[in-house]
Design an enzyme around this catalytic site. Structure first.
Site, mmCIF file in Angstrom:
data_model
loop_
_atom_site.group_PDB
_atom_site.id
_atom_site.type_symbol
_atom_site.label_atom_id
_atom_site.label_comp_id
_atom_site.label_asym_id
_atom_site.label_seq_id
_atom_site.Cartn_x
_atom_site.Cartn_y
_atom_site.Cartn_z
ATOM 1 N N HIS A 209 -6.445 -2.208 -12.902
ATOM 2 C CA HIS A 209 -5.658 -3.409 -12.609
ATOM 3 C C HIS A 209 -5.327 -3.492 -11.117
ATOM 4 O O HIS A 209 -5.545 -4.529 -10.471
ATOM 5 C CB HIS A 209 -4.373 -3.383 -13.437
ATOM 6 C CG HIS A 209 -3.495 -4.573 -13.238
ATOM 7 N ND1 HIS A 209 -3.459 -5.633 -14.108
ATOM 8 C CD2 HIS A 209 -2.593 -4.875 -12.259
ATOM 9 C CE1 HIS A 209 -2.590 -6.538 -13.683
ATOM 10 N NE2 HIS A 209 -2.037 -6.100 -12.558
ATOM 11 N N GLU A 210 -4.802 -2.404 -10.585
ATOM 12 C CA GLU A 210 -4.421 -2.418 -9.173
ATOM 13 C C GLU A 210 -5.631 -2.528 -8.260
ATOM 14 O O GLU A 210 -5.560 -3.115 -7.176
ATOM 15 C CB GLU A 210 -3.580 -1.188 -8.828
ATOM 16 C CG GLU A 210 -2.263 -1.081 -9.581
ATOM 17 C CD GLU A 210 -1.409 -2.338 -9.493
ATOM 18 O OE1 GLU A 210 -1.474 -3.060 -8.477
ATOM 19 O OE2 GLU A 210 -0.666 -2.599 -10.467
ATOM 20 N N HIS B 298 -6.326 -6.152 -7.723
ATOM 21 C CA HIS B 298 -5.445 -6.696 -6.681
ATOM 22 C C HIS B 298 -5.950 -6.260 -5.300
ATOM 23 O O HIS B 298 -6.027 -7.060 -4.367
ATOM 24 C CB HIS B 298 -4.028 -6.160 -6.863
ATOM 25 C CG HIS B 298 -3.238 -6.849 -7.929
ATOM 26 N ND1 HIS B 298 -3.044 -8.206 -7.966
ATOM 27 C CD2 HIS B 298 -2.553 -6.353 -8.997
ATOM 28 C CE1 HIS B 298 -2.274 -8.527 -9.006
ATOM 29 N NE2 HIS B 298 -1.965 -7.425 -9.647
#
Length: 587
Positions: A351-352, A355
């Protein structure tokens, strides 16, 4: 900072600085929350006031100082417009550099800073917020924008016009914020965050309530000053997702809830009749075999394979996963590891990385300019959720990743790719938003959206939040938190002033499904490539179609229309989930 929850455009890098402060949302971005908050704080300081600083916008500014860039003798030729635009860009880049410093302070605060440094850090951020705000409301910025518009923008290309649009919008907003209010916001953010950390550890909402009340009141005060023509909650949402409003979100969320409700009910009935449907092999359950140190090594390998550039970033551990840093060449992601829940580490990392790769993929040509920044938090979340869910929770991904898991964790060697795939796609109502499955996750966001609306319209009071929260959890998900730590205190967002951020998560999930659907059309054999660990084609496609575009488009809908030929369409998200989980649960 962004995280599985990241923050707003207006809060740039220190929390808002980069538009990403994903806040632990299904993880958040440090750029997001930290950035958001930081930016938001910086938003508040300035000695110049709206009357003088903003006077130049739309009316022009009679500058009597012959040493300024806008002397009366300046000609109105195309050459002068170009020169003025470059002068404007120079000032905008200076602001970005200052915001980057705020972002670094925010990252350190959540990862490395000693607990005893809270007061000093709050004072440092408050002082820097004042400096940032003064740079943002520099009268010459308004004069340059006004002069360029007065002469005409015909000499500017599409990207430059978008940059001018963004600069003007920010200058007008920032000029409405006083220096005192900005510094007050920066200080309160640090104090409230520290209070949240203490209250959460002790499951003591009552101790946190006064701090949260002060934060909500301050956000209302700031919104009234900076966005006087907007409904307060619409203004809060606009901080994170430009031009998105609460009525549109409510309509979209209602469509999603209606579309998913029958499937959620069907899955619950199937599992009730056959509980084994949600069983996972013993080897994939928690235990001491899941050494956090090995998880960290494995997650770094996964991050490198996906495309995270460790020469321009780093990976650390924090209480709440987020993405932060100071610049696209200095992007810092965090995650957390648990022996009891190995999925938290690997899925948080993916997920990160989503980003972070958005940040690292921003336009080099327009670096440090507003037009290069991510287009709001829903777009930022769409990138993290595309990688986490569309890729990381796919059969194709686990075809590639299973041998890696076997290498780091030999006790899983009897588990197949299908075992891993099913383990990361179990549907079961949960207490914690960041751990929720992708089918019930939208309901967690809907609860927070409704509560935030109530906090702004007065129908919900801070003192009643635990009761309101628990009632909605029971009504929407059928579960009740045993304490406030697993309930109303679980998220960092409100402590950092990131009110209005939560809708970005579900909006981002819908955008992710829509963008990934288009990527499958345009990247030949995409899922076959993923099964082989060939992630570069998807990353490069996203770099070109999303990341490099920055804020050229004025809204997420405009970006989606450019990329997918249609504005946000919730039916694509509903179809994605329906098809996937009909197959998994044999509905």
């Amino acid at each position: 900072q962004m995280s599985r929850s990241p923050l707003p455009r207006a809060w740039r890098l220190s929390v808002p600085a980069s538009k990403a402060v994903r806040v632990a949302g299904r993880r958040t971005t440090g750029f997001a929350v930290a950035a958001c908050v930081g930016s938001f704080l910086a938003l508040s300081s300035s000695a110049v006031g709206f009357q003088t600083a903003a006077a130049s916008i739309g009316k022009g500014f009679a500058n009597k100082n012959q040493n300024t860039c806008l002397s009366a003798s300046m000609s109105t030729s195309a050459v002068d417009v170009r020169e003025q635009y470059q002068q404007l860009c120079g000032k905008l880049r200076k602001i970005a550099h200052l915001e980057g410093t705020m972002g670094l302070l925010g990252w350190d605060e959540q990862t490395m800073m000693p607990q005893g440094s809270e007061a000093a850090r709050g004072n440092q951020k408050a002082a820097l917020a004042g400096v940032v705000h003064q740079a943002k409301v520099d009268q010459e910025i308004g004069e340059l924008i006004s002069s360029i518009e007065r002469v005409g923008t015909g000499e500017l290309n599409t990207v430059e016009k978008a940059n001018l649009r963004e600069a003007k919008e920010r200058f007008e907003r920032d000029s409405r914020m006083s220096s005192e209010l900005a510094s007050k916001a920066a200080l309160l953010e640090s104090q409230t965050y520290a209070a949240w950390v203490r209250a959460r550890s002790q499951a003591d909402f009552e101790a946190f309530a006064p701090h949260l009340s002060a934060m909500i009141d301050l956000r209302k005060e700031i919104l009234k000053a900076t966005k006087p023509d907007m409904d307060l909650y619409d203004g809060a949402i606009d901080n994170f997702d430009p031009r998105m409003q609460a009525p549109r979100i409510a309509q979209v969320f209602d469509q999603v809830k209606t579309g998913l409700a029958p499937m959620i009910k069907q899955i619950a009935e199937k599992v009730e009749a056959d509980p084994a449907l949600n069983d996972v092999p013993a080897a994939l359950k928690g235990g001491p075999e899941w050494d956090p140190a090995k998880q960290a090594q494995m997650c770094k390998e996964v991050a490198e394979a996906l495309g995270f550039d460790f020469e321009k970033g780093r990976m650390d551990v924090s209480v709440h996963p987020f993405t932060g840093g100071s610049h696209p060449t200095d992007v810092r992601i965090t995650t957390r590891y648990s022996e009891e829940n190995w999925m938290e580490g690997v899925m948080g990392t993916i997920h990160e990385c989503g980003h972070a790769m958005y940040e690292q993929g921003r336009s080099a040509q327009n670096m440090d300019l507003p037009v290069s920044e991510p287009l709001g938090m829903a777009t930022h979340e769409s990138q993290s959720l595309l990688w986490e869910r569309c890729v990381g929770q796919s059969r194709a991904f686990w075809t590639w990743a299973t041998p890696i898991m076997h290498r780091y964790f030999p006790h899983t060697k009897e588990c197949s790719a299908e075992d891993f795939y099913r383990a990361v796609n179990i549907v079961k109502p949960s207490l914690i938003r960041v751990d929720a499955d992708e089918v019930t996750y939208p309901l967690h966001v809907a609860i927070r959206f409704e509560i935030e609306k109530g906090l702004f319209d007065g129908s919900v009071q801070v003192k009643d939040l635990p009761t309101t929260w628990n009632t909605k959890m029971k009504d929407y998900l059928g579960v009740v938190p045993p304490s406030d730590k697993e309930g109303v205190l679980q998220d960092v967002h409100w402590s950092m002033g990131a009110v209005g951020y939560f809708p970005s998560y579900t909006l981002g999930a819908m955008m992710a499904a829509q963008v990934y659907d288009k990527a499958k059309e345009e990247v030949e054999g995409l899922e076959e490539k993923i099964a082989k660990g060939e992630f570069k084609p998807l990353k490069e496609w996203l770099n070109t179609r999303i990341h490099d575009q920055g804020s050229v488009h004025p809204s997420a809908d405009a970006l989606l229309e450019a990329v997918t030929d249609k504005t946000l369409d919730p039916s694509i998200f509903i179809s994605y989930l329906t098809n996937k989980y009909t197959d998994i649960y044999k509905l």
